[in-house]
Design a protein around this motif. Structure first.
Motif, PDB file in Angstrom:
ATOM      1  N   ASP A  64       0.859  -1.185   0.000  1.00 52.83           N
ATOM      2  CA  ASP A  64       0.000   0.000   0.000  1.00 52.83           C
ATOM      3  C   ASP A  64       0.900   1.240   0.000  1.00 52.83           C
ATOM      4  O   ASP A  64       1.672   1.409  -0.930  1.00 52.83           O
ATOM      5  N   ASP A  65       0.856   2.090   1.019  1.00 55.57           N
ATOM      6  CA  ASP A  65       1.666   3.314   1.041  1.00 55.57           C
ATOM      7  C   ASP A  65       2.974   3.154   1.805  1.00 55.57           C
ATOM      8  O   ASP A  65       3.687   4.129   2.041  1.00 55.57           O
ATOM      9  N   GLU A  66       3.309   1.947   2.202  1.00 57.56           N
ATOM     10  CA  GLU A  66       4.489   1.675   3.028  1.00 57.56           C
ATOM     11  C   GLU A  66       5.605   1.049   2.186  1.00 57.56           C
ATOM     12  O   GLU A  66       5.338   0.270   1.271  1.00 57.56           O
ATOM     13  N   THR A  67       6.854   1.384   2.502  1.00 56.57           N
ATOM     14  CA  THR A  67       8.024   0.770   1.884  1.00 56.57           C
ATOM     15  C   THR A  67       8.933   0.297   3.002  1.00 56.57           C
ATOM     16  O   THR A  67       9.160   1.028   3.968  1.00 56.57           O
ATOM     17  N   PHE A  68       9.450  -0.943   2.888  1.00 61.61           N
ATOM     18  CA  PHE A  68      10.344  -1.478   3.911  1.00 61.61           C
ATOM     19  C   PHE A  68      11.273  -2.507   3.291  1.00 61.61           C
ATOM     20  O   PHE A  68      10.991  -3.056   2.227  1.00 61.61           O
ATOM     21  N   GLU A  69      12.415  -2.730   3.951  1.00 54.75           N
ATOM     22  CA  GLU A  69      13.390  -3.719   3.484  1.00 54.75           C
ATOM     23  C   GLU A  69      13.400  -4.908   4.422  1.00 54.75           C
ATOM     24  O   GLU A  69      13.224  -4.761   5.636  1.00 54.75           O
ATOM     25  N   VAL A  70      13.594  -6.094   3.821  1.00 54.29           N
ATOM     26  CA  VAL A  70      13.629  -7.334   4.591  1.00 54.29           C
ATOM     27  C   VAL A  70      14.812  -8.174   4.134  1.00 54.29           C
ATOM     28  O   VAL A  70      15.304  -8.031   3.014  1.00 54.29           O
ATOM     29  N   GLY A  71      15.250  -9.072   5.040  1.00 55.07           N
ATOM     30  CA  GLY A  71      16.356  -9.972   4.743  1.00 55.07           C
ATOM     31  C   GLY A  71      16.107 -11.326   5.367  1.00 55.07           C
ATOM     32  O   GLY A  71      15.025 -11.588   5.918  1.00 55.07           O
ATOM     33  N   PRO A  72      17.101 -12.209   5.312  1.00 53.54           N
ATOM     34  CA  PRO A  72      16.945 -13.584   5.773  1.00 53.54           C
ATOM     35  C   PRO A  72      16.353 -13.685   7.180  1.00 53.54           C
ATOM     36  O   PRO A  72      16.772 -12.992   8.100  1.00 53.54           O
ATOM     37  N   GLY A  73      15.319 -14.523   7.301  1.00 48.88           N
ATOM     38  CA  GLY A  73      14.662 -14.754   8.576  1.00 48.88           C
ATOM     39  C   GLY A  73      13.473 -13.856   8.846  1.00 48.88           C
ATOM     40  O   GLY A  73      12.693 -14.118   9.755  1.00 48.88           O
ATOM     41  N   ASP A  74      13.321 -12.783   8.056  1.00 52.26           N
ATOM     42  CA  ASP A  74      12.179 -11.886   8.246  1.00 52.26           C
ATOM     43  C   ASP A  74      10.914 -12.515   7.679  1.00 52.26           C
ATOM     44  O   ASP A  74      10.958 -13.305   6.735  1.00 52.26           O
ATOM     45  N   SER A  75       9.781 -12.127   8.247  1.00 48.32           N
ATOM     46  CA  SER A  75       8.487 -12.561   7.724  1.00 48.32           C
ATOM     47  C   SER A  75       7.447 -11.486   8.007  1.00 48.32           C
ATOM     48  O   SER A  75       7.617 -10.668   8.912  1.00 48.32           O
ATOM     49  N   PHE A  76       6.392 -11.490   7.225  1.00 45.03           N
ATOM     50  CA  PHE A  76       5.329 -10.505   7.379  1.00 45.03           C
ATOM     51  C   PHE A  76       4.079 -11.019   6.677  1.00 45.03           C
ATOM     52  O   PHE A  76       4.131 -11.970   5.901  1.00 45.03           O
ATOM     53  N   VAL A  77       2.945 -10.372   6.962  1.00 47.85           N
ATOM     54  CA  VAL A  77       1.655 -10.753   6.379  1.00 47.85           C
ATOM     55  C   VAL A  77       1.156  -9.620   5.497  1.00 47.85           C
ATOM     56  O   VAL A  77       1.251  -8.439   5.857  1.00 47.85           O
ATOM     57  N   ILE A  78       0.623  -9.992   4.346  1.00 49.70           N
ATOM     58  CA  ILE A  78       0.012  -9.045   3.421  1.00 49.70           C
ATOM     59  C   ILE A  78      -1.504  -9.299   3.462  1.00 49.70           C
ATOM     60  O   ILE A  78      -1.953 -10.393   3.117  1.00 49.70           O
ATOM     61  N   PRO A  79      -2.271  -8.315   3.904  1.00 52.39           N
ATOM     62  CA  PRO A  79      -3.721  -8.515   4.018  1.00 52.39           C
ATOM     63  C   PRO A  79      -4.399  -8.699   2.655  1.00 52.39           C
ATOM     64  O   PRO A  79      -3.882  -8.248   1.621  1.00 52.39           O
ATOM     65  N   SER A  80      -5.549  -9.286   2.678  1.00 50.39           N
ATOM     66  CA  SER A  80      -6.376  -9.442   1.481  1.00 50.39           C
ATOM     67  C   SER A  80      -6.625  -8.077   0.849  1.00 50.39           C
ATOM     68  O   SER A  80      -6.949  -7.106   1.533  1.00 50.39           O
ATOM     69  N   GLY A  81      -6.408  -7.992  -0.466  1.00 50.20           N
ATOM     70  CA  GLY A  81      -6.691  -6.764  -1.198  1.00 50.20           C
ATOM     71  C   GLY A  81      -5.616  -5.703  -1.152  1.00 50.20           C
ATOM     72  O   GLY A  81      -5.740  -4.685  -1.837  1.00 50.20           O
ATOM     73  N   ALA A  82      -4.555  -5.889  -0.387  1.00 51.95           N
ATOM     74  CA  ALA A  82      -3.490  -4.882  -0.288  1.00 51.95           C
ATOM     75  C   ALA A  82      -2.631  -4.892  -1.562  1.00 51.95           C
ATOM     76  O   ALA A  82      -2.242  -5.949  -2.051  1.00 51.95           O
ATOM     77  N   ARG A  83      -2.335  -3.721  -2.088  1.00 51.12           N
ATOM     78  CA  ARG A  83      -1.475  -3.614  -3.282  1.00 51.12           C
ATOM     79  C   ARG A  83      -0.027  -3.749  -2.820  1.00 51.12           C
ATOM     80  O   ARG A  83       0.411  -3.059  -1.900  1.00 51.12           O
ATOM     81  N   HIS A  84       0.717  -4.648  -3.458  1.00 49.70           N
ATOM     82  CA  HIS A  84       2.087  -4.923  -3.020  1.00 49.70           C
ATOM     83  C   HIS A  84       2.961  -5.406  -4.174  1.00 49.70           C
ATOM     84  O   HIS A  84       2.472  -5.822  -5.213  1.00 49.70           O
ATOM     85  N   GLY A  85       4.260  -5.324  -3.950  1.00 52.27           N
ATOM     86  CA  GLY A  85       5.258  -5.781  -4.901  1.00 52.27           C
ATOM     87  C   GLY A  85       6.619  -5.644  -4.255  1.00 52.27           C
ATOM     88  O   GLY A  85       6.725  -5.207  -3.100  1.00 52.27           O
TER      89      GLY A  85
END
Length: 106
Positions: A64-85
């Motif tokens: 959506d309107d957020e930008t973040f960086e991730v690396g090995p071992g990280d995890s997160f959830v993307i809600p239904s309908g959220a625009r992402h890439g």
């Protein structure tokens, strides 16, 4: 008796990206995405809830309107309908789970 494990082919949904379904059931799907450095996971949305685990590599995610960086071992959830890439900063692999399964990947 259990059913035999089904093997799914690797396909390329875009330059520098390989996708492979690892397991699926109507309620849940596990998918591997391998990225080359610089590859892009195009912005999109879908009705499925998605969890992403970073097995290896580094990525810049857009959610959506957020930008973040991730690396090995990280995890997160993307809600239904959220625009992402994402943009792959360092080659690696993501493991995504979708509920319900993404029939468009079969």
């Amino acid at each position: 008796m259990s059913e035999p494990v089904q093997s799914f082919p690797e396909i390329s949904p875009g330059p520098g990206v390989l996708r492979q379904v690892l397991a699926d059931a109507p309620e849940l799907m596990v998918v591997s995405f391998r990225f080359e450095a610089g590859a892009i996971g195009a912005l999109h949305d879908h009705p499925h809830v998605q969890s992403t685990f970073v097995e290896s590599g580094r990525y810049r995610f857009f959610l959506d309107d957020e930008t973040f960086e991730v690396g090995p071992g990280d995890s997160f959830v993307i809600p239904s309908g959220a625009r992402h890439g994402c943009e792959c900063l360092e080659a690696g692999r993501l493991v995504d789970c979708f509920t319900p399964r993404r029939d468009d990947f079969l």
